[in-house]
Design a protein around this motif. Structure first.
Motif, PDB file in Angstrom:
ATOM      1  N   ARG A   5      37.676  38.202  28.515  1.00 54.30           N
ATOM      2  CA  ARG A   5      38.073  38.135  29.926  1.00 54.30           C
ATOM      3  C   ARG A   5      38.795  36.827  30.232  1.00 54.30           C
ATOM      4  N   VAL A   6      38.290  35.721  29.676  1.00 57.10           N
ATOM      5  CA  VAL A   6      38.941  34.425  29.892  1.00 57.10           C
ATOM      6  C   VAL A   6      40.342  34.445  29.291  1.00 57.10           C
ATOM      7  N   ALA A   7      40.475  35.042  28.113  1.00 57.48           N
ATOM      8  CA  ALA A   7      41.791  35.148  27.478  1.00 57.48           C
ATOM      9  C   ALA A   7      42.732  36.004  28.322  1.00 57.48           C
ATOM     10  N   ALA A   8      42.201  37.063  28.921  1.00 57.03           N
ATOM     11  CA  ALA A   8      43.031  37.921  29.770  1.00 57.03           C
ATOM     12  C   ALA A   8      43.494  37.172  31.019  1.00 57.03           C
ATOM     13  N   TYR A   9      42.614  36.368  31.618  1.00 59.71           N
ATOM     14  CA  TYR A   9      43.012  35.579  32.789  1.00 59.71           C
ATOM     15  C   TYR A   9      44.049  34.524  32.416  1.00 59.71           C
ATOM     16  N   LEU A  10      43.890  33.903  31.258  1.00 58.83           N
ATOM     17  CA  LEU A  10      44.891  32.933  30.805  1.00 58.83           C
ATOM     18  C   LEU A  10      46.233  33.604  30.543  1.00 58.83           C
TER      19      LEU A  10
END
Length: 122
Positions: A5-10
């Motif tokens: 999820r963090v990678a998707a937001y980045l």
């Protein structure tokens, strides 16, 4: 799962930066069609982020990237270079893109997690 999820937001943040740079170059080149294309690209990215991530932050991440890069590009440089020309189109691009990002980042959540969409009691 959280790292994904963090990678998707980045990724959405980086896409917001790229959309801001592309929009800054296109909005004045093909006026008024380029302005419309740049604003529609910003709106589509923010709304798509909300739909894909199913959170408001999904729209806020690309809006933050877009706003940061566009505000950076509005500053004049010591060499005298600038990206935005003086005119109505530049202001519409700046304000319209920010309004679109805020609208997508503050829209109501699309679905409630853990609940079915079926009606109960019938």
């Amino acid at each position: 799962m959280a790292a994904l999820r963090v990678a998707a937001y980045l990724l959405l943040l980086v896409l917001g930066v790229l959309t801001g740079v592309a929009g800054a170059l296109v909005q004045a080149a093909w006026f008024p069609g380029g302005l419309l294309l740049a604003l529609l690209g910003q709106m589509a990215l923010c709304y798509g982020g909300v739909r894909v991530m199913d959170t408001r932050l999904g729209g806020g991440a690309p809006a933050a990237g877009w706003t940061a890069v566009v505000l950076y590009l509005t500053a004049t440089r010591p060499e005298g270079d600038f990206v935005f020309s003086v005119g109505v189109g530049s202001y519409v691009f700046l304000l319209g893109g920010m309004v679109a990002g805020v609208m997508c980042a503050t829209m109501p959540k699309l679905s409630q997690p853990g609940r079915s969409s079926a009606r109960l009691g019938k």
